[in-house]
Design a protein around this motif. Sequence first.
Motif, PDB file in Angstrom:
ATOM      1  N   HIS A 165      -1.398  -2.601   6.807  1.00 12.92           N
ATOM      2  CA  HIS A 165      -2.724  -2.836   6.204  1.00 12.92           C
ATOM      3  C   HIS A 165      -3.922  -2.297   6.972  1.00 12.92           C
ATOM      4  O   HIS A 165      -4.838  -1.765   6.387  1.00 12.92           O
ATOM      5  CB  HIS A 165      -2.930  -4.324   5.928  1.00 12.92           C
ATOM      6  N   HIS A 180       1.874  -7.985   4.585  1.00 13.57           N
ATOM      7  CA  HIS A 180       1.064  -6.768   4.509  1.00 13.57           C
ATOM      8  C   HIS A 180      -0.124  -6.882   5.468  1.00 13.57           C
ATOM      9  O   HIS A 180      -0.338  -6.013   6.302  1.00 13.57           O
ATOM     10  CB  HIS A 180       0.577  -6.536   3.082  1.00 13.57           C
ATOM     11  N   ASN A 204      -2.646  -4.925  -0.974  1.00 10.68           N
ATOM     12  CA  ASN A 204      -3.868  -5.141  -1.762  1.00 10.68           C
ATOM     13  C   ASN A 204      -4.030  -4.047  -2.816  1.00 10.68           C
ATOM     14  O   ASN A 204      -4.533  -4.298  -3.915  1.00 10.68           O
ATOM     15  CB  ASN A 204      -5.103  -5.208  -0.863  1.00 10.68           C
ATOM     16  N   ASP A 244       0.826  -1.216   0.000  1.00 12.56           N
ATOM     17  CA  ASP A 244       0.000   0.000   0.000  1.00 12.56           C
ATOM     18  C   ASP A 244       0.858   1.262   0.000  1.00 12.56           C
ATOM     19  O   ASP A 244       0.596   2.211   0.744  1.00 12.56           O
ATOM     20  CB  ASP A 244      -0.995   0.007   1.174  1.00 12.56           C
TER      21      ASP A 244
HETATM   22 FE   LIG Z   1      -3.877  -2.821   2.674  1.00 12.81          FE
END
Ligand SMILES: [Fe+2]
Length: 330
Positions: A203, A162, A91, A64
């Motif tokens: 995250h 993450h 993600n 991220d």
């Molecule tokens: Fe994330």
Amino acid sequence: MPAPGRSCPAAYYYGARALHGEPSLVVDTLWLAGGLYGNPLALEALLGAYESERGAKALVFNGDFHWFDGDAADFARINDTVLAFCATRGNVETELATPQEGAGCGCGYPDWVGDETVARSNRILERLRATAQRVPRALTALAALPMYLVAQVGDARIGVVHGDTESLAGWGFSQEALATEDGLQRAREAFERAGVEIFACSHTCLPVLQRFSGGRFVVNNGAAGMPNFRASRYGLATRIALAPARESIYGVRRGALHIEAVPLRYDHAAWERRFLEQWPPGSDAHASYYQRIVAGPDYQFGDAARTGADSIPGRIRAPSPNSNTLPSGM
Ligand SMILES: [Fe+2]
């Protein structure tokens, strides 16, 4: 079928046993900066602090690093800079480079996050995807990044992820999950399966340093690119090293190791301007994040630094007196 933004796609799962391999990094000083969220001022502050480290060192961007960088020039610059260091996919990068059917932003948001927030995140990702498609070399590079890695500092094996021990967007290492006995028990089992002493993650956007028996820790840096505490205006990175940091917000000794949350004191005014140029009032990111950017989340040092009942000898340091907090009343 979960709604977009709520699901964790099958391709996100690796499982704790995947972390059993040989460490790819063996260093004396390890920095972890998850959740840069496209903040170039935080990146500048991070690199300045990291450059002053001596000896065998590594900096890992554990996912991220893109999010608010909707401008293609910002996006390309951040991508090129980050990828000159070690990086793992979050993600966000995964959904930019290899979109998963019905994943939305890929955040895998739990129930305690409201539907409106989830919908806004899905739309932010869509806009960012349009930006990323103008930088094709970045997409190729992002798709090739690993989802996790194993590092070693001193006698400790560190699983760098993450999300959590199972998945790229898992919430098992969120401060909320680690506030429950069930969540703590799952983490204890994960240490065994992964064969690591420390999990370093990001995250979930709020930091936590959770101690477990046997000298084991989960350390979540929250966000490198956003404030993490009420009335503060700095990001956080995790530093795990054989020597103490020059400055840390809180930390703990684990034998010869220092595990610390270090502040990234970026130029707030410049960042606020840059953010507003890309996400003015009325935009999705403004609605979800502007308040946090200027005043921090409703979270404090004591919420993050958790010694736990089954502690080993060590010391959680008091918050630094010079911690970029806002004047009271803001
Ligand atoms: Fe994330």
